[in-house]
Design a protein around this motif. Structure first.
Motif, PDB file in Angstrom:
ATOM      1  N   THR A 121       0.878  -1.254   0.053  1.00  0.00           N
ATOM      2  CA  THR A 121      -0.014  -0.124   0.030  1.00  0.00           C
ATOM      3  C   THR A 121       0.868   1.224   0.081  1.00  0.00           C
ATOM      4  O   THR A 121       1.736   1.400   0.776  1.00  0.00           O
ATOM      5  CB  THR A 121      -0.967  -0.047   1.205  1.00  0.00           C
ATOM      6  OG1 THR A 121      -1.843  -1.126   1.245  1.00  0.00           O
ATOM      7  CG2 THR A 121      -1.738   1.275   1.151  1.00  0.00           C
ATOM      8  N   GLU A 122       0.466   2.218  -0.809  1.00  0.00           N
ATOM      9  CA  GLU A 122       1.078   3.567  -0.729  1.00  0.00           C
ATOM     10  C   GLU A 122      -0.228   4.546  -0.675  1.00  0.00           C
ATOM     11  O   GLU A 122      -1.192   4.159  -1.397  1.00  0.00           O
ATOM     12  CB  GLU A 122       2.021   3.898  -1.766  1.00  0.00           C
ATOM     13  CG  GLU A 122       1.409   3.876  -3.218  1.00  0.00           C
ATOM     14  CD  GLU A 122       2.579   4.060  -4.279  1.00  0.00           C
ATOM     15  OE1 GLU A 122       3.762   4.170  -3.959  1.00  0.00           O
ATOM     16  OE2 GLU A 122       2.300   4.335  -5.719  1.00  0.00           O
ATOM     17  N   THR A 123      -0.230   5.630  -0.435  1.00  0.00           N
ATOM     18  CA  THR A 123      -1.196   6.719  -0.183  1.00  0.00           C
ATOM     19  C   THR A 123      -0.679   8.090  -0.617  1.00  0.00           C
ATOM     20  O   THR A 123       0.223   8.634  -0.376  1.00  0.00           O
ATOM     21  CB  THR A 123      -1.643   6.934   1.397  1.00  0.00           C
ATOM     22  OG1 THR A 123      -1.774   5.547   1.819  1.00  0.00           O
ATOM     23  CG2 THR A 123      -2.872   7.773   1.333  1.00  0.00           C
ATOM     24  N   LEU A 124      -1.740   8.613  -1.579  1.00  0.00           N
ATOM     25  CA  LEU A 124      -1.374  10.012  -2.049  1.00  0.00           C
ATOM     26  C   LEU A 124      -2.320  10.566  -1.366  1.00  0.00           C
ATOM     27  O   LEU A 124      -3.320  10.657  -1.139  1.00  0.00           O
ATOM     28  CB  LEU A 124      -1.852   9.946  -3.558  1.00  0.00           C
ATOM     29  CG  LEU A 124      -0.750   9.481  -4.802  1.00  0.00           C
ATOM     30  CD1 LEU A 124      -0.599   7.995  -4.618  1.00  0.00           C
ATOM     31  CD2 LEU A 124      -1.376   9.842  -6.039  1.00  0.00           C
ATOM     32  N   VAL A 125      -1.439  12.029  -0.802  1.00  0.00           N
ATOM     33  CA  VAL A 125      -2.127  12.915   0.159  1.00  0.00           C
ATOM     34  C   VAL A 125      -2.179  14.202  -0.469  1.00  0.00           C
ATOM     35  O   VAL A 125      -1.205  14.797  -1.181  1.00  0.00           O
ATOM     36  CB  VAL A 125      -1.279  12.933   1.536  1.00  0.00           C
ATOM     37  CG1 VAL A 125      -1.678  13.939   2.394  1.00  0.00           C
ATOM     38  CG2 VAL A 125      -1.283  11.517   2.053  1.00  0.00           C
ATOM     39  N   LYS A 126      -3.419  14.889  -0.478  1.00  0.00           N
ATOM     40  CA  LYS A 126      -3.878  16.137  -1.065  1.00  0.00           C
ATOM     41  C   LYS A 126      -3.923  17.118   0.227  1.00  0.00           C
ATOM     42  O   LYS A 126      -4.824  16.788   0.995  1.00  0.00           O
ATOM     43  CB  LYS A 126      -4.883  16.169  -1.812  1.00  0.00           C
ATOM     44  CG  LYS A 126      -4.885  17.568  -2.521  1.00  0.00           C
ATOM     45  CD  LYS A 126      -6.081  17.313  -3.970  1.00  0.00           C
ATOM     46  CE  LYS A 126      -6.034  18.438  -4.668  1.00  0.00           C
ATOM     47  NZ  LYS A 126      -7.135  18.438  -5.972  1.00  0.00           N
ATOM     48  N   VAL A 127      -2.940  18.033   0.210  1.00  0.00           N
ATOM     49  CA  VAL A 127      -2.997  19.007   1.451  1.00  0.00           C
ATOM     50  C   VAL A 127      -4.003  20.050   1.128  1.00  0.00           C
ATOM     51  O   VAL A 127      -4.443  20.348   0.111  1.00  0.00           O
ATOM     52  CB  VAL A 127      -1.646  19.477   1.653  1.00  0.00           C
ATOM     53  CG1 VAL A 127      -1.657  20.583   2.655  1.00  0.00           C
ATOM     54  CG2 VAL A 127      -0.483  18.607   1.739  1.00  0.00           C
ATOM     55  N   ALA A 128      -4.723  20.408   2.386  1.00  0.00           N
ATOM     56  CA  ALA A 128      -5.717  21.301   2.284  1.00  0.00           C
ATOM     57  C   ALA A 128      -5.093  22.788   1.768  1.00  0.00           C
ATOM     58  O   ALA A 128      -4.002  23.007   1.897  1.00  0.00           O
ATOM     59  CB  ALA A 128      -6.559  21.470   3.476  1.00  0.00           C
ATOM     60  N   PRO A 129      -5.988  23.334   0.992  1.00  0.00           N
ATOM     61  CA  PRO A 129      -5.652  24.682   0.448  1.00  0.00           C
ATOM     62  C   PRO A 129      -5.106  25.778   1.770  1.00  0.00           C
ATOM     63  O   PRO A 129      -5.481  25.558   2.761  1.00  0.00           O
ATOM     64  CB  PRO A 129      -6.926  25.431  -0.147  1.00  0.00           C
ATOM     65  CG  PRO A 129      -7.833  24.082  -0.354  1.00  0.00           C
ATOM     66  CD  PRO A 129      -7.488  23.144   0.669  1.00  0.00           C
ATOM     67  N   GLY A 130      -3.910  26.233   1.456  1.00  0.00           N
ATOM     68  CA  GLY A 130      -3.314  27.143   2.410  1.00  0.00           C
ATOM     69  C   GLY A 130      -2.658  26.595   3.324  1.00  0.00           C
ATOM     70  O   GLY A 130      -1.886  27.373   4.168  1.00  0.00           O
ATOM     71  N   ILE A 131      -2.496  25.278   3.332  1.00  0.00           N
ATOM     72  CA  ILE A 131      -1.453  24.649   4.285  1.00  0.00           C
ATOM     73  C   ILE A 131      -0.163  24.087   3.733  1.00  0.00           C
ATOM     74  O   ILE A 131       0.110  23.878   2.615  1.00  0.00           O
ATOM     75  CB  ILE A 131      -2.109  23.302   4.663  1.00  0.00           C
ATOM     76  CG1 ILE A 131      -3.273  23.753   5.444  1.00  0.00           C
ATOM     77  CG2 ILE A 131      -1.324  22.542   5.779  1.00  0.00           C
ATOM     78  CD1 ILE A 131      -3.448  24.433   6.609  1.00  0.00           C
ATOM     79  N   ASP A 132       1.094  24.307   4.630  1.00  0.00           N
ATOM     80  CA  ASP A 132       2.240  24.031   3.952  1.00  0.00           C
ATOM     81  C   ASP A 132       2.573  22.591   3.788  1.00  0.00           C
ATOM     82  O   ASP A 132       2.320  21.847   4.984  1.00  0.00           O
ATOM     83  CB  ASP A 132       3.346  24.666   4.744  1.00  0.00           C
ATOM     84  CG  ASP A 132       4.620  24.674   4.275  1.00  0.00           C
ATOM     85  OD1 ASP A 132       4.933  23.610   3.018  1.00  0.00           O
ATOM     86  OD2 ASP A 132       5.749  25.193   4.809  1.00  0.00           O
ATOM     87  N   ALA A 133       2.841  21.918   2.874  1.00  0.00           N
ATOM     88  CA  ALA A 133       2.983  20.528   2.648  1.00  0.00           C
ATOM     89  C   ALA A 133       4.066  20.069   3.407  1.00  0.00           C
ATOM     90  O   ALA A 133       4.094  18.923   3.840  1.00  0.00           O
ATOM     91  CB  ALA A 133       3.343  20.056   1.060  1.00  0.00           C
ATOM     92  N   ALA A 134       5.023  20.732   3.702  1.00  0.00           N
ATOM     93  CA  ALA A 134       6.294  20.275   4.280  1.00  0.00           C
ATOM     94  C   ALA A 134       5.763  19.988   5.820  1.00  0.00           C
ATOM     95  O   ALA A 134       6.455  19.113   6.540  1.00  0.00           O
ATOM     96  CB  ALA A 134       7.168  21.226   4.190  1.00  0.00           C
ATOM     97  N   ILE A 135       5.083  21.014   6.346  1.00  0.00           N
ATOM     98  CA  ILE A 135       4.480  20.854   7.784  1.00  0.00           C
ATOM     99  C   ILE A 135       3.635  19.531   7.914  1.00  0.00           C
ATOM    100  O   ILE A 135       3.912  18.890   8.694  1.00  0.00           O
ATOM    101  CB  ILE A 135       3.608  21.903   8.144  1.00  0.00           C
ATOM    102  CG1 ILE A 135       4.579  23.255   8.115  1.00  0.00           C
ATOM    103  CG2 ILE A 135       3.034  21.768   9.554  1.00  0.00           C
ATOM    104  CD1 ILE A 135       3.810  24.661   8.418  1.00  0.00           C
TER     105      ILE A 135
END
Length: 622
Positions: free
Chosen positions: A453-467
């Motif tokens: 399993t691997e999961t693709l994650v979409k970050v919410a608008p305005g949120i820093d993906a690195a965090i």
């Protein structure tokens, strides 16, 4: 007749040594290849393997068979090339001898048959040496393919007498094929013309050579223009492969013209020194010698660097394409739940699957279990037929890797995953992509336990993906990093294949260039003697030969790089531009350094050997 042929081979063994080595190596590789092809064609698999494991092993056998077939064809082609070069040289050096034979009554057919007998003797000698080499080559190739993962550890290729006879016939056949053009030229020698050493007798560019060279050059230019106009990556890749062949043929056939012309570039740097000026004159005026040394390098660099760059660009384009098709921000190597700062998670679990459409049409592959809604929110790719919204219950979607395999939209298939076997309906067919690793999509409700399993994650608008990445478990990559890793993985799969082919091509090219240097030096003893009588020392004569060889190597590699660049031009004009072009700079540098070392050493050693006698003795002997 036979006595003359035996005497010629015995007296000129130094000229024929390279051809014998090439035939022996070719025979050994053909014997090894045929022997292993027979073993891979009827694989013996141990008991206890699952259907998926058996399919994976058979797929590896198919890949091994493809590599072996390419090896055999390349070995035969390069053997013919070296034999034809060798006899082309001998005809030029023996024009006086051939003219004397014509003068005493020998007919054209007699001269042609004499060279054919010499080639047959070389073929027999090379075959006798090559058969034992085939036994060693079988062990080496088996170990290499096991290491590359193409063949299982228990693979063995038993001895085959038929393979030995096939290789021996190929050895004699390649020798005879390589001599045909030279035999025809020998039969056209005119006695008085040869004895008088006329300008016509020294002509390098024959009518047929002009024809094939210009035809291949015109075809190359036309294909490069077509690839530029198509602006399609797949078309650029396919046309690029044809450009490699036609461009290499064009420059090798026109090498007596283009090598001296291109040699002016490195030769211009060598101005202002006696040795440099003499070497420059040798490159620009001894066109036959320069062309014979540069032609194998043009073919090697054009084909090997071009192929490596073409398939490297394909692998790189896989990563570029995936980066553009995925709209998520992060990829995690395990299942992830929705949390703070995360808009969508799209888990993808791959499991072994057996897909059947009829009794005799079964595919052993992997199926990817997805959540259709989450998948469409993290991917830009959409079905060309049907809809992923209907991927629920007992249904299946045909992935990009199987899109061209004839699965029909709306048809019913039988799917076996783990201990579960169900009938499913095809509700979507995805379009083809460069990445063919995803073959089938199924609802996650059909998945058995386990899988990868691997999961693709979409970050919410305005949120820093690195965090967000810092708070996720397991290995986390950005989509760009993940996509690049997929391209790199495909390139690693290509590396083993091309390393084997490049090594083979490199060995034959080394034989060809060393053979050309040895043959040309044998014809320069008088030239070296005159240079020493004019005041040059033995060391200076060797330095001239070395400098001349370095210049020819630089020229040959430069022209080969032009061919490789022409092949990559269509890829650069594709939809991904230069982002998808992989230029193998390290490979090019390695070939250049190796060629300088091999050709330089051969030139220095043969020139040193040719100047060991006093010059006055050599001139008096003439």
């Amino acid at each position: 007749m036979l006595r003359l042929s035996v005497g010629a081979v015995r007296d000129r063994w130094q000229l024929f040594a390279g051809a014998v080595v090439a035939v022996a190596l070719g025979v050994g590789l053909v014997q090894s290849g045929v022997q292993m092809l027979a073993a891979t064609g009827h694989p013996v698999l141990p008991a206890g393997l699952s259907a998926y494991q058996r399919a994976q092993i058979r797929e590896g056998y198919v890949g091994a068979g493809t590599l072996l077939g390419m090896t055999v064809m390349l070995a035969v082609f390069l053997t013919v090339f070296i034999v034809s070069t060798t006899f082309g040289f001998t005809v030029v050096q023996r024009r006086r001898e051939l003219g004397l034979l014509r003068l005493v009554g020998a007919q054209r057919g007699y001269l042609c048959l004499m060279l054919l007998c010499e080639a047959a003797l070389l073929g027999l000698l090379g075959s006798a040496i090559g058969v034992p080499l085939g036994l060693v080559a079988t062990e080496v190739q088996s170990a290499l393919m096991i290491k590359l993962g193409m063949l299982p550890e228990w693979f063995a290729a038993p001895w085959s007498q038929g393979a030995m006879w096939v290789a021996a016939v190929v050895g004699v056949g390649t020798a005879l094929t390589g001599v045909l053009a030279a035999a025809w030229r020998a039969s056209r020698v005119n006695a008085l013309e040869a004895l008088a050493e006329s300008r016509e007798s020294q002509r390098v560019m024959t009518g047929w050579r002009w024809f094939w060279g210009l035809s291949a050059a015109a075809a190359t230019v036309a294909m490069v223009i077509t690839a530029q106009a198509a602006r399609d990556l797949v078309a650029g890749l396919l046309i690029g492969l044809m450009v490699l062949v036609s461009g290499s043929v064009a420059l090798s056939q026109l090498s007596p013209i283009v090598v001296p012309w291109a040699g002016r570039l490195p030769a211009a740097v060598l101005r202002g020194h006696l040795i440099a000026d003499l070497a420059r004159a040798g490159v620009l005026h001894a066109v036959r010698r320069s062309a014979a040394t540069a032609a194998p390098l043009i073919v090697l660099v054009g084909l090997v660097v071009g192929l490596w760059g073409t398939f490297g660009s394909q692998a790189k384009a896989v990563g570029v394409e995936q980066e553009r098709l995925i709209t998520a921000d992060l990829v995690v190597d395990r299942a992830v739940a929705v949390g703070p700062g995360i808009a969508v998670v799209s888990p993808q679990t791959a499991v072994p699957v057996v897909v059947s459409r009829g009794k005799k049409n079964t595919v052993y592959s992997e199926a990817v279990g997805i959540d259709p809604a989450a998948y469409q929110q993290t991917h830009a790719l959409r079905p060309r037929k049907g809809s992923l919204d209907k991927l629920t219950g007992n249904t299946i979607a045909i992935g990009p890797g199987m899109a061209a395999e004839g699965f029909k939209f709306g048809s019913t298939l039988t799917v076996a995953m783990g201990k579960k076997k169900v009938s499913v309906k095809v509700v979507a067919v995805m379009p083809e992509t460069l990445d063919v690793s995803e073959n089938f999509f199924v609802p996650r409700s059909l998945l058995p336990a386990g899988g990868r399993t691997e999961t693709l994650v979409k970050v919410a608008p305005g949120i820093d993906a690195a965090i967000v990445a810092k708070g996720l478990p397991g290995e986390v990559q950005t989509v760009g990093e993940w996509a690049k890793a997929r391209g790199d993985a495909q390139q690693r799969n290509n590396t083993g294949l091309f390393a084997a082919l490049m090594g083979l091509a490199g060995i034959f090219t080394a034989i060809a260039v060393v053979n050309a240097v040895v043959m040309s030096t044998a014809d320069r003893r008088r030239e070296f003697a005159l240079a020493r009588m004019a005041g040059l020392t033995r060391r200076q004569v060797v330095a001239v030969a070395l400098t001349e060889s370095v210049t020819v190597v630089l020229t040959g590699v430069l022209l080969g790089a032009v061919v490789a660049g022409a092949a990559l031009a269509g890829i650069a004009a594709g939809p991904y531009g230069m982002a998808a072009v992989a230029i193998p700079w390290r490979l090019l540098a390695f070939i250049l350094a190796s060629a300088l070392l091999v050709v330089g050493a051969a030139a220095a050693l043969t020139a040193h050997q040719a100047t060991k006698h006093r010059p006055i003795a050599l001139l008096a002997a003439r």
